[in-house]
Design an enzyme around this catalytic site. Structure first.
Site, PDB file in Angstrom:
ATOM      1  N   ASP A  38       0.904  -1.340  -0.161  1.00  0.00           N
ATOM      2  CA  ASP A  38       0.058  -0.095  -0.033  1.00  0.00           C
ATOM      3  C   ASP A  38       0.817   1.036  -0.124  1.00  0.00           C
ATOM      4  OD1 ASP A  38      -2.188   1.923   0.420  1.00  0.00           O
ATOM      5  OD2 ASP A  38      -3.441   0.126   0.833  1.00  0.00           O
ATOM      6  N   ASN A  91      -5.308  -3.891  -7.161  1.00  0.00           N
ATOM      7  CA  ASN A  91      -6.409  -3.682  -6.674  1.00  0.00           C
ATOM      8  C   ASN A  91      -6.487  -1.826  -6.010  1.00  0.00           C
ATOM      9  OD1 ASN A  91      -9.190  -3.742  -4.809  1.00  0.00           O
ATOM     10  ND2 ASN A  91      -7.460  -3.352  -3.490  1.00  0.00           N
ATOM     11  N   TYR A 162     -12.949   8.229 -13.323  1.00  0.00           N
ATOM     12  CA  TYR A 162     -12.807   7.019 -12.737  1.00  0.00           C
ATOM     13  C   TYR A 162     -13.687   5.799 -13.823  1.00  0.00           C
ATOM     14  CZ  TYR A 162     -13.933   3.493  -9.256  1.00  0.00           C
ATOM     15  OH  TYR A 162     -13.862   2.470  -8.412  1.00  0.00           O
ATOM     16  N   LYS A 166     -11.675   2.597 -15.334  1.00  0.00           N
ATOM     17  CA  LYS A 166     -11.963   1.328 -15.083  1.00  0.00           C
ATOM     18  C   LYS A 166     -12.647   0.409 -16.264  1.00  0.00           C
ATOM     19  CE  LYS A 166     -11.437   1.077 -10.506  1.00  0.00           C
ATOM     20  NZ  LYS A 166     -10.574   0.405  -9.970  1.00  0.00           N
ATOM     21  N   ILE A 195     -19.380  -1.065  -2.475  1.00  0.00           N
ATOM     22  CA  ILE A 195     -18.858  -1.838  -1.206  1.00  0.00           C
ATOM     23  C   ILE A 195     -18.676  -0.895  -0.201  1.00  0.00           C
ATOM     24  CG2 ILE A 195     -17.110  -3.635  -0.601  1.00  0.00           C
ATOM     25  CD1 ILE A 195     -18.896  -4.420  -3.239  1.00  0.00           C
ATOM     26  N   THR A 197     -16.495   0.521   2.055  1.00  0.00           N
ATOM     27  CA  THR A 197     -15.059   0.409   2.348  1.00  0.00           C
ATOM     28  C   THR A 197     -14.776   2.004   2.642  1.00  0.00           C
ATOM     29  OG1 THR A 197     -14.379   1.153   0.271  1.00  0.00           O
ATOM     30  CG2 THR A 197     -14.673  -1.190   0.601  1.00  0.00           C
TER      31      THR A 197
HETATM   32  N1  LIG Z   1     -15.587   0.458  -2.611  1.00  0.00           N
HETATM   33  C1  LIG Z   1     -16.300   0.418  -3.688  1.00  0.00           C
HETATM   34  O1  LIG Z   1     -17.530   0.489  -3.756  1.00  0.00           O
HETATM   35  C2  LIG Z   1     -15.613  -0.035  -5.188  1.00  0.00           C
HETATM   36  C3  LIG Z   1     -16.467  -0.402  -6.335  1.00  0.00           C
HETATM   37  C4  LIG Z   1     -15.981  -0.693  -7.355  1.00  0.00           C
HETATM   38  C5  LIG Z   1     -14.590  -0.814  -7.484  1.00  0.00           C
HETATM   39  N2  LIG Z   1     -13.676  -0.522  -6.191  1.00  0.00           N
HETATM   40  C6  LIG Z   1     -12.368  -0.341  -6.688  1.00  0.00           C
HETATM   41  O2  LIG Z   1     -11.819  -1.240  -5.532  1.00  0.00           O
HETATM   42  C7  LIG Z   1     -10.366  -0.996  -5.419  1.00  0.00           C
HETATM   43  C8  LIG Z   1     -10.238  -1.018  -3.678  1.00  0.00           C
HETATM   44  O3  LIG Z   1     -10.999   0.135  -3.327  1.00  0.00           O
HETATM   45  P1  LIG Z   1     -11.707   0.196  -1.838  1.00  0.00           P
HETATM   46  O4  LIG Z   1     -13.055   0.286  -1.952  1.00  0.00           O
HETATM   47  O5  LIG Z   1     -10.985  -1.026  -0.961  1.00  0.00           O
HETATM   48  O6  LIG Z   1     -11.101   1.515  -1.304  1.00  0.00           O
HETATM   49  P2  LIG Z   1      -9.975   1.895  -0.094  1.00  0.00           P
HETATM   50  O7  LIG Z   1      -9.857   3.059  -0.456  1.00  0.00           O
HETATM   51  O8  LIG Z   1     -10.587   1.398   1.225  1.00  0.00           O
HETATM   52  O9  LIG Z   1      -8.590   1.062  -0.653  1.00  0.00           O
HETATM   53  C9  LIG Z   1      -7.660   1.589  -1.518  1.00  0.00           C
HETATM   54  C10 LIG Z   1      -6.231   1.402  -1.295  1.00  0.00           C
HETATM   55  O10 LIG Z   1      -5.779   1.625  -2.366  1.00  0.00           O
HETATM   56  C11 LIG Z   1      -4.394   2.385  -1.853  1.00  0.00           C
HETATM   57  N3  LIG Z   1      -3.936   3.151  -3.067  1.00  0.00           N
HETATM   58  C12 LIG Z   1      -4.453   4.249  -3.516  1.00  0.00           C
HETATM   59  N4  LIG Z   1      -3.522   5.015  -4.247  1.00  0.00           N
HETATM   60  C13 LIG Z   1      -2.644   4.284  -4.336  1.00  0.00           C
HETATM   61  C14 LIG Z   1      -1.368   4.136  -5.122  1.00  0.00           C
HETATM   62  N5  LIG Z   1      -1.316   5.269  -6.058  1.00  0.00           N
HETATM   63  N6  LIG Z   1      -0.504   3.172  -4.747  1.00  0.00           N
HETATM   64  C15 LIG Z   1      -0.615   2.466  -4.047  1.00  0.00           C
HETATM   65  N7  LIG Z   1      -1.699   2.097  -3.219  1.00  0.00           N
HETATM   66  C16 LIG Z   1      -2.655   2.947  -3.378  1.00  0.00           C
HETATM   67  C17 LIG Z   1      -4.907   3.323  -0.801  1.00  0.00           C
HETATM   68  O11 LIG Z   1      -4.101   3.783  -0.081  1.00  0.00           O
HETATM   69  C18 LIG Z   1      -5.917   2.341   0.123  1.00  0.00           C
HETATM   70  O12 LIG Z   1      -5.382   1.481   1.175  1.00  0.00           O
HETATM   71  C19 LIG Z   1     -10.320   0.340  -6.034  1.00  0.00           C
HETATM   72  O13 LIG Z   1      -9.581   0.051  -7.340  1.00  0.00           O
HETATM   73  C20 LIG Z   1     -11.520   0.902  -6.202  1.00  0.00           C
HETATM   74  O14 LIG Z   1     -11.554   1.712  -7.297  1.00  0.00           O
HETATM   75  C21 LIG Z   1     -14.267  -0.087  -5.278  1.00  0.00           C
END
Ligand SMILES: NC(=O)c1ccc[n+]([C@@H]2O[C@H](COP(=O)([O-])OP(=O)(O)OC[C@H]3O[C@@H](n4cnc5c(N)ncnc54)[C@H](O)[C@@H]3O)[C@@H](O)[C@H]2O)c1
Length: 255
Positions: A38, A91, A162, A166, A195, A197
């Site tokens: 991370d 991710n 975004y 994606k 989700i 989060t």
């Molecule tokens: N939460 C949702 O509803 C949802 C829905 C669809 C897709 N996603 C995708 O799921 C993935 C995880 O998201 P999440 O919901 O767990 O969010 P989150 O913010 O809890 O986790 C994302 C993590 O990525 C890390 N990160 C961000 N930029 C970074 C970088 N440049 N280098 C390394 N790490 C980095 C952050 O520090 C964080 O720990 C993302 O790609 C997000 O776009 C999330």
């Protein structure tokens, strides 16, 4: 319990929070050694502590996936820690809110905001794929999962960068799958809906009714519900699956 991951080494980016943390935990529970990466070592280390408490094996790594030198170093560190690399969950990602452009339409979107979302969400996956494929080819194969989104399948007003990032992740996933089928590397994507989060939770007080009104299950998904899919795609149980984009969205995109 070892769900076909025993002895395997998997790198998880964005592993210090949300979907990445839940997936790192699920992979470790299934027997994998997990390199948790991370932006900060602290957030990765918190995930590692959870895994160790479960009796699993993991190491905490820090790096920015939008920087090629960091990506190379992360992959090398994972190999150094556990001696090999068998899989990766790409991710790490940011939402429009992270660049101050939540809800901003394309006509008003600053270029810098657009470029930063693309740099992390799309170029970051490209850089990880590029170097992971090289590493996995040395092990005669493996599996990679990229985090796309339902925003990789449909448009979303106010989230142009975004959505573009994606959609791009799904295109990279399909292309990498075609390029590497012959060398035994499977590449797939997951497309989560909304989700619960840290990326989404802060928006629920203001946007909750609007969001949940579009989800047939009328609730947010849980990070561990996405982790189940990630675990399966990375395991040998998904041995005939490549180039696919799997939706887990409570019915959001069925409409
Ligand atoms: N939460 C949702 O509803 C949802 C829905 C669809 C897709 N996603 C995708 O799921 C993935 C995880 O998201 P999440 O919901 O767990 O969010 P989150 O913010 O809890 O986790 C994302 C993590 O990525 C890390 N990160 C961000 N930029 C970074 C970088 N440049 N280098 C390394 N790490 C980095 C952050 O520090 C964080 O720990 C993302 O790609 C997000 O776009 C999330």
């Amino acid at each position: 319990m070892t769900d076909g991951m025993a002895g395997k080494v998997v790198l998880v980016s964005g592993g210090g929070s949300g979907i990445g943390r839940a997936s790192a935990r699920a992979l470790a529970r299934a027997g994998a050694a997990v390199a948790v990466a991370d932006l900060t070592r602290e957030s990765a280390a918190a995930t590692v502590a959870e895994i160790v408490a479960l009796g699993g094996r993991a190491v905490a790594l820090a790096g920015d996936v939008s920087r090629e030198s960091d990506v190379v170093a992360l992959i090398e560190a994972a190999r150094a820690a556990f001696g090999r690399l068998d899989g990766a969950f790409n991710n790490a990602g940011i939402s429009p809110a992270a660049v101050g452009s939540a809800g901003v339409p394309i006509a008003a979107l600053p270029e810098a905001a657009f470029q930063r979302v693309i740099a992390v969400n799309l170029a970051g996956v490209f850089l990880c794929l590029k170097h992971e494929i090289t590493a996995l080819a040395r092990e005669a194969g493996g599996a990679i999962v990229n985090t796309a989104s339902v925003a990789g399948l449909v448009g979303l007003a106010g989230s142009g960068a975004y959505v573009a990032s994606k959609h791009g992740v799904i295109g990279l996933t399909r292309t990498a799958a075609l390029e590497n089928a012959a060398v035994g590397i499977r590449v797939n994507a997951v497309c989560p809906g909304y989700i619960d989060t840290p990326m989404v939770a802060p928006h629920m007080p203001a946007r909750g009714p609007d969001i949940l009104g579009k989800v047939p299950f009328a609730r947010l998904g849980r990070a561990d519900e996405i982790a189940e899919l990630v675990l399966w795609l990375l395991s040998d149980r998904a041995s005939f699956v490549t180039g696919a984009a799997y939706v887990a969205d409570g019915g959001y995109s069925a409409a």
